[in-house]
Scaffold this motif. Structure first.
Motif, PDB file in Angstrom:
ATOM      1  N   UNK A  98       0.816  -1.219   0.000  1.00 42.14           N
ATOM      2  CA  UNK A  98       0.000   0.000   0.000  1.00 42.14           C
ATOM      3  C   UNK A  98       0.848   1.266   0.000  1.00 42.14           C
ATOM      4  N   UNK A  99       2.059   1.191   0.522  1.00 47.17           N
ATOM      5  CA  UNK A  99       2.941   2.365   0.542  1.00 47.17           C
ATOM      6  C   UNK A  99       3.305   2.813  -0.866  1.00 47.17           C
ATOM      7  N   UNK A 100       3.132   1.942  -1.840  1.00 50.50           N
ATOM      8  CA  UNK A 100       3.426   2.297  -3.228  1.00 50.50           C
ATOM      9  C   UNK A 100       2.275   3.074  -3.870  1.00 50.50           C
ATOM     10  N   UNK A 101       1.133   3.129  -3.184  1.00 53.99           N
ATOM     11  CA  UNK A 101      -0.036   3.848  -3.688  1.00 53.99           C
ATOM     12  C   UNK A 101      -0.079   5.230  -3.029  1.00 53.99           C
TER      13      UNK A 101
ATOM     14  N   UNK B  82      -2.434   5.958  -0.034  1.00 53.46           N
ATOM     15  CA  UNK B  82      -2.287   5.198   1.206  1.00 53.46           C
ATOM     16  C   UNK B  82      -0.913   5.310   1.836  1.00 53.46           C
ATOM     17  N   UNK B  83       0.037   5.898   1.123  1.00 49.15           N
ATOM     18  CA  UNK B  83       1.426   5.894   1.587  1.00 49.15           C
ATOM     19  C   UNK B  83       1.589   6.429   3.007  1.00 49.15           C
ATOM     20  N   UNK B  84       1.020   7.571   3.292  1.00 51.98           N
ATOM     21  CA  UNK B  84       1.189   8.199   4.601  1.00 51.98           C
ATOM     22  C   UNK B  84       0.589   7.345   5.724  1.00 51.98           C
ATOM     23  N   UNK B  85      -0.658   6.900   5.557  1.00 48.30           N
ATOM     24  CA  UNK B  85      -1.317   6.102   6.599  1.00 48.30           C
ATOM     25  C   UNK B  85      -0.623   4.761   6.802  1.00 48.30           C
TER      26      UNK B  85
END
Length: 184
Positions: free
Chosen positions: A136-139, A142-145
């Motif tokens: 999800x960090x690649x999106x 969603x990266x921050x959360x």
């Protein structure tokens, strides 16, 4: 949800505090929830709940309607979106959680499903293992959360040795990993 009142945001807090009934000022820290009837948001000063024994974190002090948790609010929002498309099987499957994370991320590429899939994923972030959070960090949405959730899990000692090893080479988590090993 908490907000720090700035000169620009002051105009959005027209109603007084639901407990002390004082107006809000620049620099105040305000707590506000959306009530379950979804038609209002009655803000309160962060320090005001300690002034009275009558305040409950479960209901609005002004109108007494129950509050939704962040997850419940996202589920209500998701239901509203899915209800607009009753004949679309994909919306039903999103709402019921019948897609895996990879399928949701693929479905998100279609603008029709982007809002619904984003709400579903956000409402379930705490349930995902670190490997999914890494994905999800690649999106951008969603990266921050996802990054913050991984940091929290590291600092709370909630990761297995294997998960920590997988994160070892990622610069974003080096400080938390150093801190967590010093604590133990």
């Amino acid at each position: 949800m908490f907000a720090f009142i700035t000169p620009k945001s002051l105009e959005t807090f027209k109603e007084p505090c639901g407990i002390c009934h004082d107006s809000f000022n620049v620099g105040d820290v305000v707590r506000h929830h959306i009530s379950s009837n979804l038609d209002h948001m009655h803000p309160i000063h962060v320090e005001c709940p300690s002034l009275t024994g009558f305040y409950s974190n479960k209901e609005c002090p002004t109108c007494r309607s129950p509050y939704f948790s962040a997850r419940e609010q996202k589920e209500v929002d998701l239901k509203k979106i899915c209800d607009k498309h009753p004949s679309d099987v994909s919306f039903t499957k999103i709402q019921k959680g019948e897609f895996g994370l990879s399928e949701l991320l693929e479905l998100r590429k279609n603008d029709t499903y982007k809002e619904a899939t984003t709400l579903y994923i956000n409402s379930r972030l705490n349930d995902y293992p670190v490997s999914f959070l890494q994905q999800l960090r690649e999106e951008p949405d969603f990266k921050s959360d996802a990054t913050q959730l991984i940091r929290n899990r590291i600092s709370q000692g909630m990761l297995s040795y294997g998960e920590l090893q997988d994160l070892r080479g990622i610069p974003d988590f080096q400080q938390e990993m150093r801190d967590s090993t010093r604590i133990r």
